[in-house]
Design an enzyme around this catalytic site. Structure first.
Site, PDB file in Angstrom:
ATOM      1  N   ASP A   1       2.301   0.216   9.896  1.00 15.53           N
ATOM      2  CA  ASP A   1       1.402  -0.639   9.135  1.00 15.53           C
ATOM      3  C   ASP A   1      -0.002  -0.074   9.300  1.00 15.53           C
ATOM      4  O   ASP A   1      -0.580  -0.129  10.390  1.00 15.53           O
ATOM      5  CB  ASP A   1       1.476  -2.065   9.673  1.00 15.53           C
ATOM      6  CG  ASP A   1       0.508  -3.026   8.991  1.00 15.53           C
ATOM      7  OD1 ASP A   1      -0.294  -2.578   8.142  1.00 15.53           O
ATOM      8  OD2 ASP A   1       0.557  -4.231   9.297  1.00 15.53           O
ATOM      9  N   VAL A   2      -0.574   0.464   8.231  1.00 15.90           N
ATOM     10  CA  VAL A   2      -1.859   1.150   8.339  1.00 15.90           C
ATOM     11  C   VAL A   2      -3.013   0.203   8.637  1.00 15.90           C
ATOM     12  O   VAL A   2      -4.117   0.658   8.962  1.00 15.90           O
ATOM     13  CB  VAL A   2      -2.170   1.964   7.070  1.00 15.90           C
ATOM     14  CG1 VAL A   2      -1.095   3.016   6.824  1.00 15.90           C
ATOM     15  CG2 VAL A   2      -2.353   1.066   5.844  1.00 15.90           C
TER      16      VAL A   2
ATOM     17  N   ASN B   1      -2.691   7.983   1.600  1.00 16.28           N
ATOM     18  CA  ASN B   1      -2.185   7.531   0.305  1.00 16.28           C
ATOM     19  C   ASN B   1      -1.866   6.047   0.214  1.00 16.28           C
ATOM     20  O   ASN B   1      -1.865   5.484  -0.881  1.00 16.28           O
ATOM     21  CB  ASN B   1      -0.921   8.358  -0.003  1.00 16.28           C
ATOM     22  CG  ASN B   1      -0.163   7.849  -1.201  1.00 16.28           C
ATOM     23  OD1 ASN B   1      -0.632   7.927  -2.333  1.00 16.28           O
ATOM     24  ND2 ASN B   1       1.036   7.321  -0.959  1.00 16.28           N
TER      25      ASN B   1
ATOM     26  N   TYR C   1      -9.854  -3.962  -5.885  1.00 17.06           N
ATOM     27  CA  TYR C   1      -9.324  -2.599  -5.957  1.00 17.06           C
ATOM     28  C   TYR C   1     -10.425  -1.606  -6.320  1.00 17.06           C
ATOM     29  O   TYR C   1     -10.567  -0.551  -5.692  1.00 17.06           O
ATOM     30  CB  TYR C   1      -8.201  -2.559  -6.990  1.00 17.06           C
ATOM     31  CG  TYR C   1      -7.557  -1.205  -7.132  1.00 17.06           C
ATOM     32  CD1 TYR C   1      -6.724  -0.707  -6.143  1.00 17.06           C
ATOM     33  CD2 TYR C   1      -7.768  -0.421  -8.272  1.00 17.06           C
ATOM     34  CE1 TYR C   1      -6.123   0.534  -6.264  1.00 17.06           C
ATOM     35  CE2 TYR C   1      -7.168   0.818  -8.402  1.00 17.06           C
ATOM     36  CZ  TYR C   1      -6.349   1.289  -7.403  1.00 17.06           C
ATOM     37  OH  TYR C   1      -5.765   2.525  -7.530  1.00 17.06           O
TER      38      TYR C   1
ATOM     39  N   LYS D   1     -11.865   1.529  -4.010  1.00 19.08           N
ATOM     40  CA  LYS D   1     -11.731   2.922  -4.452  1.00 19.08           C
ATOM     41  C   LYS D   1     -13.097   3.606  -4.565  1.00 19.08           C
ATOM     42  O   LYS D   1     -13.213   4.812  -4.331  1.00 19.08           O
ATOM     43  CB  LYS D   1     -10.959   2.993  -5.768  1.00 19.08           C
ATOM     44  CG  LYS D   1      -9.471   2.683  -5.590  1.00 19.08           C
ATOM     45  CD  LYS D   1      -8.813   3.600  -4.569  1.00 19.08           C
ATOM     46  CE  LYS D   1      -7.327   3.348  -4.410  1.00 19.08           C
ATOM     47  NZ  LYS D   1      -6.684   4.255  -3.430  1.00 19.08           N
TER      48      LYS D   1
END
Length: 331
Positions: free
Chosen positions: A141-142, A168, A236, A240
């Site tokens: 789990d990042v 990613n 989002y 980004k």
């Protein structure tokens, strides 16, 4: 471009209690132990949220030496025996990139939240002979620092070094009007796309700085949403844009240690989560319109090319997108 899925990324987060410390103890190897020389570590726009599996052996960049058979003097070093970590490797772009790297002779560490999805990716990477590159699975789990640390400890324990991180894992989150987006909705996207990316980059940086020979490469999965938003995508889009800042800071801070960092901004890669592109997706003017997509394998080829460059060269920013998607020309 900016959509991968409504809800969580396939490999960005994990239910409570799924992953043990030390990243699955022994990192569930599926191939041979590397030679002793190693023992000396959907997205419509680049999210790993769909299942593609388009990349196949031989899908490296033709004629550029990325298969590990670089011609002496062509400036492209062999990558045979080099070690890559791919986060969000259980599906979509992450799976396609893992396949392409393995086909190009990289040893590949598959990281993601779902052990069963990683096992399926590993099955697709099975070598044709016992001399193929190593592939190991590390459910991670990042968003959890301890699990990220355990992932990179497993890499060092198995291989002794790290040469590449494809950063990613990500999630689009809930698409909602700005005034209806809850704090929890916002934070869930930030935790995966920004904090998770930072934690993985930091752990990779530490490993690359400490190893001998020093250095390595980090490739961040950006998005066309790092440039322009889609409607109702503020979390989002903000993360980004932040990824671009992360990439620039990593590039600057990595210079003294031969750590290169680049970013790949992706538009409309075909994964299981981009099926709605074909039936219609909301546009900036309020219309609903179908959009072209491209194969995830074409993203993977680009990553393999970036990864195969010598550390003296770097693709700082690149964009790979469906040719006719509404991005250039204001729509």
């Amino acid at each position: 471009m900016g959509e991968a899925a409504d809800g969580q990324a396939a490999d960005g987060q994990v239910p409570d209690g799924q992953v043990s410390a030390r990243a699955a103890q022994a990192a569930q190897g599926s191939r041979h132990t590397p030679p002793d020389t190693r023992q000396s570590a959907p997205d419509a726009e680049g999210l790993d949220n769909g299942v593609s599996g388009d990349a196949a052996p031989g899908d490296g960049v033709p004629g550029n030496g990325v298969s590990g058979d670089a011609v002496p003097g062509d400036g492209v070093p062999s990558v045979a025996g080099k070690v890559a970590v791919v986060t969000g490797a259980g599906s979509g772009i992450g799976r396609a990139v893992a396949q392409a790297l393995a086909a190009a002779s990289w040893d590949v560490v598959l990281a993601g939240r779902r052990a069963e999805a990683l096992a399926e990716t590993a099955r697709l990477l099975e070598p044709r002979d016992s001399d193929g590159p190593a592939v190991i699975r590390v459910p991670t789990d990042v968003t959890r620092p301890a699990e990220v640390d355990a992932l990179f400890a497993a890499v060092r324990d198995r291989f002794g070094r790290l040469d590449l991180l494809f950063n990613n894992a990500g999630t689009f989150g809930r698409s909602a009007p700005l005034d209806e987006l809850s704090y929890d909705d916002w934070q869930a996207v930030v935790d995966v796309n920004l904090t998770g990316a930072f934690l993985c980059a930091q752990a990779a940086f530490r490993t690359m700085k400490a190893q001998d020979p020093q250095g390595g490469r980090i490739i961040n999965n950006g998005s066309l949403s790092a440039h322009v938003p889609r409607p109702d995508s503020i979390a989002y889009t903000a993360t980004k844009h932040a990824m671009t800042g992360l990439t620039k800071s990593l590039s600057l801070d990595g210079r003294p240690y031969r750590i290169a960092c680049g970013q790949l901004d992706i538009g409309n890669a075909a994964t299981a989560m981009t099926g709605r592109m074909a039936t219609g997706i909301r546009q900036a003017d309020g219309r609903t319109a179908a959009e072209p997509v491209m194969a995830a394998a074409d993203v993977a080829r680009t990553v393999v090319h970036m990864a195969a460059l010598p550390l003296e060269a770097n693709v700082q920013f690149a964009t790979v997108m469906a040719t006719n998607m509404p991005y250039i020309g204001r729509g």
